[in-house]
Design an enzyme around this catalytic site. Structure first.
Site, short mmCIF file in Angstrom:
data_model
loop_
_atom_site.label_atom_id
_atom_site.label_comp_id
_atom_site.label_asym_id
_atom_site.label_seq_id
_atom_site.Cartn_x
_atom_site.Cartn_y
_atom_site.Cartn_z
N ALA A 88 43.32 23.13 74.74
CA ALA A 88 42.34 24.17 75.05
C ALA A 88 40.96 23.55 75.24
CB ALA A 88 42.29 25.18 73.91
N CYS A 103 48.09 33.51 65.45
CA CYS A 103 48.96 34.49 66.12
C CYS A 103 49.84 35.20 65.11
CB CYS A 103 49.78 33.83 67.21
SG CYS A 103 50.57 32.33 66.66
N GLY A 112 49.65 30.41 73.55
CA GLY A 112 48.39 31.06 73.93
C GLY A 112 48.61 32.55 74.05
N GLU A 157 45.69 42.41 69.15
CA GLU A 157 45.26 41.53 68.08
C GLU A 157 43.73 41.54 68.02
OE1 GLU A 157 47.77 37.52 67.92
OE2 GLU A 157 47.05 37.99 69.92
N LYS A 189 47.81 19.64 78.14
CA LYS A 189 46.42 20.06 78.31
C LYS A 189 46.00 20.89 77.10
CE LYS A 189 44.41 23.57 80.01
NZ LYS A 189 43.30 23.78 79.03
N GLU A 241 54.96 30.58 73.06
CA GLU A 241 54.55 31.15 71.77
C GLU A 241 53.30 31.97 72.05
OE1 GLU A 241 56.26 31.01 69.19
OE2 GLU A 241 57.58 29.30 69.56
N LEU A 242 53.45 33.28 72.01
CA LEU A 242 52.37 34.13 72.52
C LEU A 242 51.73 34.95 71.41
CD1 LEU A 242 54.29 35.05 75.79
CD2 LEU A 242 52.75 33.13 75.38
P1 ADP Z 1 42.71 32.30 74.46
O1 ADP Z 1 42.30 33.57 75.13
O2 ADP Z 1 42.96 32.42 73.03
O3 ADP Z 1 41.85 31.11 74.81
P2 ADP Z 1 44.60 31.59 76.47
O4 ADP Z 1 46.00 32.01 76.64
O5 ADP Z 1 43.63 32.08 77.47
O6 ADP Z 1 44.17 31.99 75.01
O7 ADP Z 1 44.51 30.00 76.43
C1 ADP Z 1 45.49 29.16 75.88
C2 ADP Z 1 45.57 27.92 76.72
O8 ADP Z 1 45.92 28.27 78.05
C3 ADP Z 1 44.28 27.12 76.84
O9 ADP Z 1 44.59 25.74 76.88
C4 ADP Z 1 43.71 27.59 78.17
O10 ADP Z 1 42.86 26.65 78.80
C5 ADP Z 1 44.98 27.75 78.98
N1 ADP Z 1 44.89 28.69 80.10
C6 ADP Z 1 44.12 29.80 80.21
N2 ADP Z 1 44.35 30.43 81.39
C7 ADP Z 1 45.29 29.70 82.04
C8 ADP Z 1 45.98 29.82 83.30
N3 ADP Z 1 45.75 30.85 84.13
N4 ADP Z 1 46.87 28.87 83.64
C9 ADP Z 1 47.12 27.84 82.80
N5 ADP Z 1 46.54 27.68 81.60
C10 ADP Z 1 45.63 28.58 81.22
#
Ligand code: ADP
Length: 487
Positions: free
Chosen positions: A182, A292, A236, A389, A180, A258-259
């Site tokens: 973003a 990141c 993410g 960040e 999936k 990878e955070l």
């Molecule tokens: P950012 O804040 O930079 O968008 P996120 O960690 O929120 O970073 O998003 C990274 C990815 O994780 C995206 O594909 C987003 O749709 C997905 N995502 C965000 N929240 C959730 C969640 N609770 N469960 C699964 N995927 C998520």
């Protein structure tokens, strides 16, 4: 949409080798962060769509995993070649949904292809061991086996490279994947799928499901709770990574995460300041500060602070802010209004707590999500931009005067992804680089990401490594074959 990238532009998701709408028929819009214009419309999928994708990935697994590594490498190599051949089209799609300058987008596409090529080769080197047996008349060997169906969730800041950095090692290992992308950047992932299809990657081996943010949590839950999925690879934010990691624990899924980072950029007085400045310009302002591994805390030895500032201000004059499709632009927009507000909050907070503004500091006077390239000094540990960040084009300087104190400050964070160190003293380089709690140390360079070396973080910056030999291992189990034989 411009005609030059119409051939790879998709308005459907890719499941089981078919280009599909969502079961509900719902869609969502993808908009250009530089102009607000509509770039494309893609399916808004739900948990049920994801179940179908998991089933497709399960069906595809046996045939794909039974292939020899060389048989899997064939279509992967072809995929890599097609990505390179279509780099201009892919870059145009990427810039339209993400905003980065076209030349940077093209570099990212080439970087994306490099993972596919690397892992196509690496598939053939997933060796096991022959172990001297601990007992007579026995043989001890290990073999590497693909984990099975895997899940990938990717971010918007590198919409192409983050897809291949996960999909390529998974597929090379013999796994299948449901990915999936973003919500801001699904079009790059789908364009890559269109080329995977052309390269002959069989139906169901790589599936891409798309959805708006409102369904991200439900999709995450479906992927993490499924017993059919053996592994999740996520890039993410740390907060979402922790949620997903906890969800994966229930089925003991393998995870690679990878955070976020909070990378220090350390400049000693004995450094080549021109190298430090040009590296800072690259590492900080590339992708408008939205990586990141972007340096977040600049720690400059007090005796060269003023000189560093003078040279940095001069170097920043070369930055050209604008729509990524305009010639010469080096600084694109940030991804969203929300991202802009966070940067503004960080700058205001630093100013309130006594920092000085040396350049920029506000939104650019133009349409779109643009923030001026910003330089600040007098940053202290209590300011928000030292703790989190900023993810924007803000270079924030603090000073130090003692190496031990510097190391303690650099490590005073729960993050540990990248760090940067500038010095010409070999002993100091060794001491400091070994003392930094980070997965990557850039020594006299700001360019630290490559497919051939492991990428990943210490502490809350993540689990596991991507790229390199380690990257494919993350998608494999080690099986011990403990055999007795008659003498
Ligand atoms: P950012 O804040 O930079 O968008 P996120 O960690 O929120 O970073 O998003 C990274 C990815 O994780 C995206 O594909 C987003 O749709 C997905 N995502 C965000 N929240 C959730 C969640 N609770 N469960 C699964 N995927 C998520």
């Amino acid at each position: 949409m411009k005609s030059n990238h119409q051939t790879l532009l998709r308005d459907r998701a890719y499941v089981g080798g078919e280009w599909v709408a969502s079961l509900s028929g719902e869609t969502f819009e993808v908009r250009n962060p530089a102009t607000g214009e509509l770039v494309g419309t893609v399916p808004h999928m739900s948990a049920e769509d994801v179940e179908h994708a998991i089933t497709s990935a399960q069906r595809a697994f046996d045939e794909w995993s039974e292939r020899t590594a060389t048989e899997r490498a064939g279509p992967l190599r072809k995929w890599a070649r097609l990505i390179v051949d279509h780099a201009d089209e892919l870059a145009a799609i990427l810039t339209s949904e993400q905003g980065k300058p076209l030349s940077d987008a093209k570099n990212e596409v080439i970087f994306a292809a490099s993972f596919v090529e690397w892992f196509a080769e690496e598939a053939r080197r997933t060796y096991g061991d022959t172990i001297p047996a601990a007992r007579r008349n026995m043989s001890f060997t290990t073999v590497k086996e693909p984990i099975g169906v895997t899940a990938g969730i990717t971010p918007w800041n590198l919409p192409s490279a983050m897809v291949t950095r996960k999909a390529a090692p998974a597929l090379a290992a013999g796994c299948t994947m449901v990915l999936k992308p973003a919500e801001h950047t699904p079009l790059s992932a789908l364009a890559l799928c269109a080329l995977a299809e052309r390269a002959g990657i069989p139906p169901g081996v790589l599936n891409v499901v798309t959805a708006d943010r409102s369904a991200a949590e439900a999709i995450g839950r479906t992927l993490t709770s499924s017993e059919a999925v053996g592994k999740l690879s996520f890039t993410g934010s740390t907060s979402v990574g922790k949620i997903l990691s906890a969800q994966c624990a229930a089925t003991m899924k393998r995870v690679s995460l990878e955070l976020g980072g909070n990378s220090p950029f350390i400049v000693f007085a004995d450094a080549d300041l021109d190298v430090a400045v040009s590296s800072a310009l690259f590492a900080k302002f590339r992708n408008a500060g939205q990586t990141c591994i972007a340096p977040n805390r600049f720690l400059v030895e007090a005796s060269v602070h003023d000189e560093f500032v003078a040279r940095m201000l001069k170097a920043m004059e070369s930055l050209k802010l604008g729509d990524g499709t305009e010639a010469g632009v080096t600084l694109g927009p940030v991804i969203s209004e929300e991202a802009l507000r966070k940067i503004e909050r960080h700058v205001e907070n630093a100013l309130e707590l006594g920092a000085s503004l040396l350049a920029g500091g506000k939104r650019a006077q133009r349409k779109g999500n643009f923030f001026e390239p910003t330089l600040m000094s007098g940053i202290t540990e209590s300011m928000a931009m030292s703790c989190e960040e900023t993810f924007g084009p803000v270079l924030a300087l603090a000073t130090f005067s003692d190496e031990r104190e510097l190391i303690a400050r650099a490590n005073a964070t729960r993050m540990g992804l990248a760090s940067y160190l500038f010095s010409r003293d070999a002993s100091r380089i060794y001491r400091v680089s070994r003392a930094l709690h980070a997965g990557i140390v850039g020594i006299n360079t700001g360019m630290i990401a490559t497919e051939v070396a492991p990428f990943g973080g210490y502490k809350e910056s993540g689990v596991g490594r991507e790229g390199a030999r380690e990257g494919i291992d993350e998608f494999m189990e080690t099986k011990f074959l403990c055999q007795a034989f008659s003498a």
